[in-house]
Design a protein around this motif. Structure first.
Motif, mmCIF file in Angstrom:
data_model
loop_
_atom_site.group_PDB
_atom_site.id
_atom_site.type_symbol
_atom_site.label_atom_id
_atom_site.label_comp_id
_atom_site.label_asym_id
_atom_site.label_seq_id
_atom_site.Cartn_x
_atom_site.Cartn_y
_atom_site.Cartn_z
ATOM 1 N N THR A 241 -15.831 19.774 -37.405
ATOM 2 C CA THR A 241 -15.747 18.381 -37.486
ATOM 3 C C THR A 241 -14.749 17.663 -36.468
ATOM 4 N N LYS A 242 -13.292 18.213 -36.862
ATOM 5 C CA LYS A 242 -12.264 17.945 -36.203
ATOM 6 C C LYS A 242 -12.191 18.065 -34.617
ATOM 7 N N GLU A 243 -12.963 19.046 -34.138
ATOM 8 C CA GLU A 243 -12.988 19.251 -32.587
ATOM 9 C C GLU A 243 -14.091 18.277 -32.337
ATOM 10 N N LEU A 244 -15.169 18.163 -32.981
ATOM 11 C CA LEU A 244 -16.167 17.151 -32.401
ATOM 12 C C LEU A 244 -15.567 15.720 -32.299
ATOM 13 N N GLN A 245 -14.564 15.526 -33.294
ATOM 14 C CA GLN A 245 -13.765 14.113 -33.224
ATOM 15 C C GLN A 245 -12.839 14.136 -31.965
ATOM 16 N N LEU A 246 -12.361 14.971 -31.647
ATOM 17 C CA LEU A 246 -11.355 14.990 -30.649
ATOM 18 C C LEU A 246 -12.242 14.819 -29.402
ATOM 19 N N LEU A 247 -13.267 15.770 -29.414
ATOM 20 C CA LEU A 247 -14.119 15.558 -28.052
ATOM 21 C C LEU A 247 -14.725 13.966 -27.763
ATOM 22 N N LYS A 248 -15.117 13.734 -29.024
ATOM 23 C CA LYS A 248 -15.518 12.234 -28.828
ATOM 24 C C LYS A 248 -14.418 11.162 -28.202
ATOM 25 N N SER A 249 -13.011 11.629 -28.865
ATOM 26 C CA SER A 249 -12.106 10.604 -28.397
ATOM 27 C C SER A 249 -11.658 10.830 -26.971
ATOM 28 N N PHE A 250 -11.776 12.297 -26.423
ATOM 29 C CA PHE A 250 -11.539 12.244 -24.985
ATOM 30 C C PHE A 250 -12.481 11.922 -24.326
ATOM 31 N N HIS A 251 -13.788 12.028 -24.659
ATOM 32 C CA HIS A 251 -15.078 11.334 -23.840
ATOM 33 C C HIS A 251 -15.048 9.714 -23.830
ATOM 34 N N HIS A 252 -14.398 9.063 -24.686
ATOM 35 C CA HIS A 252 -14.343 7.863 -24.630
ATOM 36 C C HIS A 252 -13.231 7.406 -23.781
ATOM 37 N N LYS A 253 -12.207 8.160 -23.844
ATOM 38 C CA LYS A 253 -11.208 7.812 -22.947
ATOM 39 C C LYS A 253 -11.359 7.847 -21.445
ATOM 40 N N ILE A 254 -12.034 8.991 -21.342
ATOM 41 C CA ILE A 254 -12.350 9.651 -19.726
ATOM 42 C C ILE A 254 -13.240 8.614 -19.313
ATOM 43 N N GLU A 255 -14.262 8.366 -20.097
ATOM 44 C CA GLU A 255 -15.390 7.453 -19.752
ATOM 45 C C GLU A 255 -15.246 6.043 -19.423
ATOM 46 N N GLN A 256 -13.924 5.645 -20.044
ATOM 47 C CA GLN A 256 -13.472 4.316 -19.672
ATOM 48 C C GLN A 256 -12.486 4.266 -18.561
ATOM 49 N N ASN A 257 -12.169 5.442 -17.941
ATOM 50 C CA ASN A 257 -11.347 5.701 -16.566
ATOM 51 C C ASN A 257 -9.981 5.485 -17.095
ATOM 52 N N ALA A 258 -9.518 5.760 -18.586
ATOM 53 C CA ALA A 258 -8.163 5.506 -18.908
ATOM 54 C C ALA A 258 -7.464 6.771 -19.178
ATOM 55 N N PHE A 259 -7.598 7.846 -18.463
ATOM 56 C CA PHE A 259 -6.892 9.120 -18.550
ATOM 57 C C PHE A 259 -6.103 9.171 -17.521
ATOM 58 N N ASP A 260 -5.210 10.365 -17.725
ATOM 59 C CA ASP A 260 -4.387 11.054 -16.373
ATOM 60 C C ASP A 260 -4.500 12.342 -16.668
ATOM 61 N N GLU A 261 -3.627 13.163 -15.773
ATOM 62 C CA GLU A 261 -3.788 14.563 -15.615
ATOM 63 C C GLU A 261 -3.193 15.127 -17.242
ATOM 64 N N LYS A 262 -2.484 14.782 -18.024
ATOM 65 C CA LYS A 262 -2.190 15.199 -19.354
ATOM 66 C C LYS A 262 -3.416 15.300 -20.282
ATOM 67 N N ASP A 263 -4.274 14.205 -20.327
ATOM 68 C CA ASP A 263 -5.513 14.262 -20.644
ATOM 69 C C ASP A 263 -6.479 15.309 -20.404
ATOM 70 N N ILE A 264 -6.345 15.476 -19.099
ATOM 71 C CA ILE A 264 -7.412 16.440 -18.590
ATOM 72 C C ILE A 264 -6.955 17.838 -19.035
ATOM 73 N N TYR A 265 -5.578 18.056 -19.101
ATOM 74 C CA TYR A 265 -5.103 19.312 -19.534
ATOM 75 C C TYR A 265 -5.534 19.580 -20.880
ATOM 76 N N SER A 266 -5.370 18.709 -21.675
ATOM 77 C CA SER A 266 -6.072 18.857 -23.405
ATOM 78 C C SER A 266 -7.439 18.988 -23.181
ATOM 79 N N PHE A 267 -8.202 18.043 -22.422
ATOM 80 C CA PHE A 267 -9.667 18.146 -22.613
ATOM 81 C C PHE A 267 -10.143 19.533 -22.177
ATOM 82 N N PHE A 268 -9.691 19.973 -21.002
ATOM 83 C CA PHE A 268 -10.161 21.246 -20.504
ATOM 84 C C PHE A 268 -9.912 22.372 -21.663
#
Length: 217
Positions: free
Chosen positions: A16-43
């Protein structure tokens, strides 16, 4: 008992926690509100949801491990050097294709999102994701045991941003070839030619008002 959501890919289970993190990253990336630090954590998160030898798994592993990485991209780079050395010896011209096409990266990332009931990312967003990966891998040394064969460089050529491999051939000349690439909708440089322009100094991708900006040091 821990709350487990049984979404599986192979033997992988997402809790459940990983899915919450995935949804959080997905929303941030989908809104084009990310940078390279987010992509490091996302991948770092989604590589465990991917099959081995796929773009997501291998790029995620490479981003985290850097010079310690010994997966299929490392093998590809060693093979590229061997082929280039052979072509130089035989005085033939050899073209090296990127290890993954842009479309392969798009499909693999979006397949993982849809597996978890999340929408796939638009092409413009994936361009930004690949841009950040290129920036994160900029400067990584290419090692074979303790020998440095070359390095990876952020580069621009025509309408593309490219992660270029720079390898010193047996003829003592540097050979440049693409590793991954994305459409360049982020930065322009003066006097661009058909040859790649390499940026050997620091590179950083920042987000300013939901727009990715490349800073060259």
């Amino acid at each position: 008992m821990p709350n487990i959501l049984t979404i599986k890919k192979g033997s992988v289970t997402t809790d459940t926690k990983e899915l919450q993190l995935l949804k959080s990253f997905h929303h941030k990336i989908e809104q084009n509100a990310f940078d390279e630090k987010d992509i490091y954590s996302f991948f770092n998160l989604i590589k465990k949801l991917a099959k081995k030898d796929t773009p997501t798994f291998e790029l995620g592993d490479f981003i985290v491990q850097r010079e310690r990485y010994r997966g299929s991209i490392h093998t590809y780079l060693l093979d590229a050097k061997a082929k280039l050395d052979k072509s130089a010896k035989e005085k033939t011209v050899l073209a090296i294709d990127p290890i993954y096409s842009f479309d392969e990266i798009v499909h693999n990332v979006n397949d993982i999102m849809m597996l978890h009931k999340l929408s796939g990312f638009k092409e413009e967003v994936i361009c930004g994701i690949v841009l950040c990966i290129i920036s994160l891998l900029h400067g990584v040394k290419l090692l074979n045991k303790k020998e440095q064969l070359g390095h990876l460089v952020f580069s621009i050529q025509n309408d593309q941003v490219i992660l270029s491999g720079v390898i010193r051939g047996k003829n003592k000349l540097d050979i440049i070839f693409p590793v991954i690439a994305t459409k360049n909708i982020f930065c322009q440089i003066a006097n661009q030619t058909n040859e790649p322009t390499l940026f050997n100094d620091g590179v950083k991708v920042k987000n300013v008002h939901n727009k990715l900006i490349v800073n060259f040091n």
